[in-house]
Design a protein around this motif. Structure first.
Motif, mmCIF file in Angstrom:
data_model
loop_
_atom_site.group_PDB
_atom_site.id
_atom_site.type_symbol
_atom_site.label_atom_id
_atom_site.label_comp_id
_atom_site.label_asym_id
_atom_site.label_seq_id
_atom_site.Cartn_x
_atom_site.Cartn_y
_atom_site.Cartn_z
ATOM 1 N N PRO A 50 0.795 -1.236 0.000
ATOM 2 C CA PRO A 50 0.000 0.000 0.000
ATOM 3 C C PRO A 50 0.826 1.285 0.000
ATOM 4 O O PRO A 50 0.304 2.353 -0.313
ATOM 5 N N VAL A 51 2.130 1.179 0.323
ATOM 6 C CA VAL A 51 2.970 2.382 0.345
ATOM 7 C C VAL A 51 4.093 2.354 -0.693
ATOM 8 O O VAL A 51 4.942 3.244 -0.720
ATOM 9 N N GLY A 52 4.112 1.329 -1.525
ATOM 10 C CA GLY A 52 5.128 1.246 -2.574
ATOM 11 C C GLY A 52 6.542 1.029 -2.096
ATOM 12 O O GLY A 52 7.492 1.464 -2.754
ATOM 13 N N ALA A 53 6.706 0.326 -0.979
ATOM 14 C CA ALA A 53 8.051 0.115 -0.424
ATOM 15 C C ALA A 53 8.925 -0.823 -1.257
ATOM 16 O O ALA A 53 10.112 -0.563 -1.401
ATOM 17 N N PRO A 54 8.409 -1.915 -1.816
ATOM 18 C CA PRO A 54 9.274 -2.780 -2.624
ATOM 19 C C PRO A 54 9.573 -2.157 -3.993
ATOM 20 O O PRO A 54 8.675 -1.632 -4.654
ATOM 21 N N ALA A 55 10.824 -2.219 -4.382
ATOM 22 C CA ALA A 55 11.236 -1.718 -5.700
ATOM 23 C C ALA A 55 12.447 -2.507 -6.175
ATOM 24 O O ALA A 55 13.173 -3.074 -5.356
ATOM 25 N N GLN A 56 12.659 -2.541 -7.472
ATOM 26 C CA GLN A 56 13.825 -3.236 -8.003
ATOM 27 C C GLN A 56 15.079 -2.467 -7.640
ATOM 28 O O GLN A 56 15.099 -1.245 -7.645
#
Length: 57
Positions: A50-56
């Motif tokens: 919901p907060v966009g914490a995972p990223a490549q």
């Protein structure tokens, strides 16, 4: 390229619940972390968070 969870993590566990390979676990600080050796770069965690914490990386 594996995903990594940023400091924006709120510890809700949504990413871990949806990870198809189970490579996300709760860290000692209540936030979640991804085992880069097991991550298959599917992006499910990024789409679930919901907060966009995972990223490549």
């Amino acid at each position: 390229m594996a995903y990594k969870i940023s400091e924006d993590c709120v510890g809700c566990g949504a990413c871990a619940a949806e990870c198809p390979v189970g490579c996300i676990s709760e860290g000692g600080d209540g936030k979640y972390q991804i085992d880069a050796d097991q991550c298959i770069d599917c992006g499910t965690c990024a789409g679930t968070c919901p907060v966009g914490a995972p990223a490549q990386e």
